[in-house]
Design a protein around this motif. Structure first.
Motif, PDB file in Angstrom:
ATOM      1  N   LEU A  21     -12.315   0.934  21.343  1.00 40.91           N
ATOM      2  CA  LEU A  21     -11.127   0.318  20.751  1.00 40.91           C
ATOM      3  C   LEU A  21      -9.862   1.143  20.982  1.00 40.91           C
ATOM      4  N   LEU A  22      -9.979   2.451  20.812  1.00 40.93           N
ATOM      5  CA  LEU A  22      -8.808   3.323  20.929  1.00 40.93           C
ATOM      6  C   LEU A  22      -8.777   4.120  22.227  1.00 40.93           C
ATOM      7  N   GLY A  23      -9.925   4.219  22.870  1.00 42.72           N
ATOM      8  CA  GLY A  23      -9.994   5.041  24.082  1.00 42.72           C
ATOM      9  C   GLY A  23      -9.188   4.491  25.240  1.00 42.72           C
ATOM     10  N   SER A  24      -8.999   3.167  25.273  1.00 42.48           N
ATOM     11  CA  SER A  24      -8.266   2.568  26.391  1.00 42.48           C
ATOM     12  C   SER A  24      -6.817   3.047  26.423  1.00 42.48           C
ATOM     13  N   SER A  25      -6.162   3.056  25.264  1.00 39.45           N
ATOM     14  CA  SER A  25      -4.760   3.498  25.227  1.00 39.45           C
ATOM     15  C   SER A  25      -4.645   4.974  25.561  1.00 39.45           C
ATOM     16  N   THR A  26      -5.610   5.766  25.129  1.00 42.19           N
ATOM     17  CA  THR A  26      -5.602   7.196  25.441  1.00 42.19           C
ATOM     18  C   THR A  26      -5.787   7.428  26.933  1.00 42.19           C
ATOM     19  N   ALA A  27      -6.736   6.699  27.523  1.00 46.17           N
ATOM     20  CA  ALA A  27      -7.008   6.868  28.956  1.00 46.17           C
ATOM     21  C   ALA A  27      -5.841   6.399  29.813  1.00 46.17           C
ATOM     22  N   LEU A  28      -5.140   5.342  29.372  1.00 48.85           N
ATOM     23  CA  LEU A  28      -4.044   4.781  30.162  1.00 48.85           C
ATOM     24  C   LEU A  28      -2.730   5.535  29.985  1.00 48.85           C
ATOM     25  N   HIS A  29      -2.628   6.363  28.957  1.00 49.76           N
ATOM     26  CA  HIS A  29      -1.365   7.029  28.649  1.00 49.76           C
ATOM     27  C   HIS A  29      -0.886   7.890  29.814  1.00 49.76           C
ATOM     28  N   GLY A  30       0.322   7.586  30.288  1.00 50.24           N
ATOM     29  CA  GLY A  30       0.945   8.390  31.329  1.00 50.24           C
ATOM     30  C   GLY A  30       0.478   8.113  32.740  1.00 50.24           C
ATOM     31  N   THR A  31      -0.409   7.121  32.935  1.00 46.47           N
ATOM     32  CA  THR A  31      -0.911   6.849  34.287  1.00 46.47           C
ATOM     33  C   THR A  31      -0.049   5.829  35.027  1.00 46.47           C
ATOM     34  N   GLY A  32       0.739   5.045  34.289  1.00 43.75           N
ATOM     35  CA  GLY A  32       1.536   4.002  34.924  1.00 43.75           C
ATOM     36  C   GLY A  32       0.731   2.770  35.268  1.00 43.75           C
ATOM     37  N   GLU A  33      -0.528   2.727  34.847  1.00 44.10           N
ATOM     38  CA  GLU A  33      -1.380   1.574  35.133  1.00 44.10           C
ATOM     39  C   GLU A  33      -1.238   0.534  34.023  1.00 44.10           C
ATOM     40  N   ALA A  34      -1.435  -0.716  34.403  1.00 46.30           N
ATOM     41  CA  ALA A  34      -1.375  -1.819  33.439  1.00 46.30           C
ATOM     42  C   ALA A  34      -2.782  -2.336  33.205  1.00 46.30           C
ATOM     43  N   ALA A  35      -3.169  -2.395  31.941  1.00 52.55           N
ATOM     44  CA  ALA A  35      -4.499  -2.891  31.600  1.00 52.55           C
ATOM     45  C   ALA A  35      -4.438  -4.374  31.274  1.00 52.55           C
ATOM     46  N   ALA A  36      -5.563  -5.049  31.386  1.00 51.49           N
ATOM     47  CA  ALA A  36      -5.639  -6.465  31.028  1.00 51.49           C
ATOM     48  C   ALA A  36      -5.450  -6.614  29.521  1.00 51.49           C
ATOM     49  N   PRO A  37      -4.945  -7.766  29.061  1.00 52.33           N
ATOM     50  CA  PRO A  37      -4.779  -7.981  27.612  1.00 52.33           C
ATOM     51  C   PRO A  37      -6.122  -7.868  26.887  1.00 52.33           C
ATOM     52  N   GLY A  38      -6.092  -7.268  25.716  1.00 59.27           N
ATOM     53  CA  GLY A  38      -7.311  -7.160  24.921  1.00 59.27           C
ATOM     54  C   GLY A  38      -8.355  -6.240  25.504  1.00 59.27           C
ATOM     55  N   GLN A 254      -7.861  11.833  40.890  1.00 59.85           N
ATOM     56  CA  GLN A 254      -8.010  10.606  40.111  1.00 59.85           C
ATOM     57  C   GLN A 254      -8.737  10.839  38.786  1.00 59.85           C
ATOM     58  N   LEU A 255      -9.500  11.911  38.688  1.00 58.25           N
ATOM     59  CA  LEU A 255     -10.180  12.211  37.428  1.00 58.25           C
ATOM     60  C   LEU A 255      -9.199  12.519  36.304  1.00 58.25           C
ATOM     61  N   THR A 256      -7.998  12.914  36.660  1.00 54.64           N
ATOM     62  CA  THR A 256      -6.990  13.220  35.636  1.00 54.64           C
ATOM     63  C   THR A 256      -5.778  12.290  35.714  1.00 54.64           C
ATOM     64  N   ALA A 257      -5.588  11.624  36.857  1.00 54.20           N
ATOM     65  CA  ALA A 257      -4.380  10.819  37.042  1.00 54.20           C
ATOM     66  C   ALA A 257      -4.584   9.334  36.794  1.00 54.20           C
ATOM     67  N   THR A 258      -5.830   8.865  36.717  1.00 54.85           N
ATOM     68  CA  THR A 258      -6.091   7.447  36.478  1.00 54.85           C
ATOM     69  C   THR A 258      -6.922   7.273  35.211  1.00 54.85           C
ATOM     70  N   ALA A 259      -6.776   6.108  34.586  1.00 56.56           N
ATOM     71  CA  ALA A 259      -7.523   5.834  33.357  1.00 56.56           C
ATOM     72  C   ALA A 259      -9.025   5.807  33.631  1.00 56.56           C
ATOM     73  N   TYR A 260      -9.419   5.176  34.732  1.00 58.02           N
ATOM     74  CA  TYR A 260     -10.833   5.107  35.088  1.00 58.02           C
ATOM     75  C   TYR A 260     -11.389   6.513  35.314  1.00 58.02           C
ATOM     76  N   GLY A 261     -10.621   7.335  36.008  1.00 57.41           N
ATOM     77  CA  GLY A 261     -11.068   8.696  36.277  1.00 57.41           C
ATOM     78  C   GLY A 261     -11.215   9.514  35.006  1.00 57.41           C
ATOM     79  N   ARG A 262     -10.292   9.350  34.072  1.00 58.21           N
ATOM     80  CA  ARG A 262     -10.373  10.092  32.813  1.00 58.21           C
ATOM     81  C   ARG A 262     -11.605   9.680  32.007  1.00 58.21           C
ATOM     82  N   ALA A 263     -11.850   8.368  31.954  1.00 55.08           N
ATOM     83  CA  ALA A 263     -13.029   7.895  31.228  1.00 55.08           C
ATOM     84  C   ALA A 263     -14.305   8.358  31.920  1.00 55.08           C
ATOM     85  N   LEU A 264     -14.290   8.345  33.245  1.00 50.49           N
ATOM     86  CA  LEU A 264     -15.456   8.822  33.997  1.00 50.49           C
ATOM     87  C   LEU A 264     -15.698  10.304  33.742  1.00 50.49           C
ATOM     88  N   LEU A 265     -14.632  11.087  33.688  1.00 53.32           N
ATOM     89  CA  LEU A 265     -14.768  12.517  33.403  1.00 53.32           C
ATOM     90  C   LEU A 265     -15.367  12.733  32.016  1.00 53.32           C
TER      91      LEU A 265
END
Length: 324
Positions: A21-38, A254-265
């Motif tokens: 629920l909250l991890g998505s906003s944390t992972a996306l913070h500062g990456t410049g990526e746009a997540a899907a709604p919800g 990408q492990l630190t610069a993208t949301a997917y990479g951060r979650a994967l890390l």
């Protein structure tokens, strides 16, 4: 004392729910990526779906192992064995699959009401058909779980695993069948590992004082040997899948610069902690005067594995990494 365990379980489940629920906003913070709604809700629904797969698959797996323990054959069946949670898991999985299907039916948007959901449109797309397959498979699995032959739920559960593997790798992806094959093995091994450990600990708790420490230690030893192979398969398929989405020369960035990479890390670090706990449990199982002292690190391992499942659900909802 009687309320301590249920309260602890509820607290752990609530904490695990906060990850998607909250991890998505944390992972996306500062990456410049746009997540899907919800994205948070989608991640939570997929986490519930993954957990609903782990529980019955783990029960079937450990019950099979338990039949190989001398003197404990009667402990596998009702009423001596632990009560099955498969029917509850199937119900939760069906609700989660319905929620995900409603998202697909609105063009991968969060529906504002029932009028926004185009059920008929699900039959017109690949993702829609896979979503319907998962809903129906969990319904059938629930019926099988309460039938006289609960082992038959293996087939609808296998259908869910196949559907998830195909959904994760659309036809537009490079070599989608390879990706689906990797996900199939990865998800199957993870379900056996997570669900198997949970059910093994439930079984040991029931066997304590009834069959002595030998039967429990034998069951835990059988599980540990298989779990070592499962961990190797999970690691191999996970690394391969990651390298397919993030070329080797871009992984570190990408492990630190993208949301997917951060979650994967985060997932890698959690799996490393699980491996350390599993090794600790194996050492206790082999060398301790009381082999069942291995249950302490094994319980901690279950908790961390729950977080791994939550992070895995989050990963499926985040934007895919950029192939630079």
């Amino acid at each position: 004392m009687t309320l301590t365990r249920p309260v602890a379980v509820l607290v752990l489940v609530a904490l695990a729910a906060l990850v998607p629920l909250l991890g998505s906003s944390t992972a996306l913070h500062g990456t410049g990526e746009a997540a899907a709604p919800g994205v948070g809700g989608t991640a939570l629904l997929r986490t519930v779906l993954f957990a609903a797969l782990c529980v019955p698959i783990g029960e079937l797996f450990v019950n099979r192992l338990a039949r190989r323990v001398p003197g404990a054959e009667r402990a596998v069946g009702h009423p001596v064995g632990p009560r099955s949670w498969s029917s509850f898991a199937a119900a939760a999985g069906c609700v989660a699959a319905l929620g995900l299907a409603s998202v697909v039916a609105t063009g991968n948007l969060v529906p504002d009401g029932l009028s926004d959901i185009d059920v008929g449109g699900l039959y017109a797309s690949r993702d829609g058909k896979l979503a319907l397959l998962e809903v129906n498979a969990f319904l059938v699995a629930g019926l099988c779980a309460v039938s006289r032959r609960p082992a038959t739920q293996l087939w609808p559960l296998a259908a869910v695993v196949v559907a998830e593997a195909l959904r994760a790798h659309p036809a537009t992806e490079h070599t989608p069948l390879t990706g689906s094959g990797l996900t199939l093995v990865h998800l199957t091994c993870a379900a056996l590992w997570v669900g198997g450990l949970l059910h093994a600990l439930r079984t040991l708790r029931l066997w304590h004082g009834r069959y002595g420490t030998e039967a429990g230690a034998a069951l835990l030893g059988l599980y540990a040997r298989v779990a070592a192979v499962l961990l190797a398969a999970i690691t191999a398929t996970g690394v391969w899948s990651s390298l397919r989405r993030m070329p080797p020369e871009t992984v570190l960035e990408q492990l630190t610069a993208t949301a997917y990479g951060r979650a994967l890390l985060a997932k890698v670090l959690l799996v490393a902690a699980v491996a350390a706990l599993a090794l600790w449990a194996q050492q206790r199982l082999r060398r301790a005067a009381d082999p069942l002292t291995a249950c302490a690190p094994a319980r901690a391992e279950v908790v961390v594995l729950g977080l791994v499942v939550a992070v895995s659900g989050l990963l499926t909802a985040l934007p895919l990494p950029i192939r630079w």
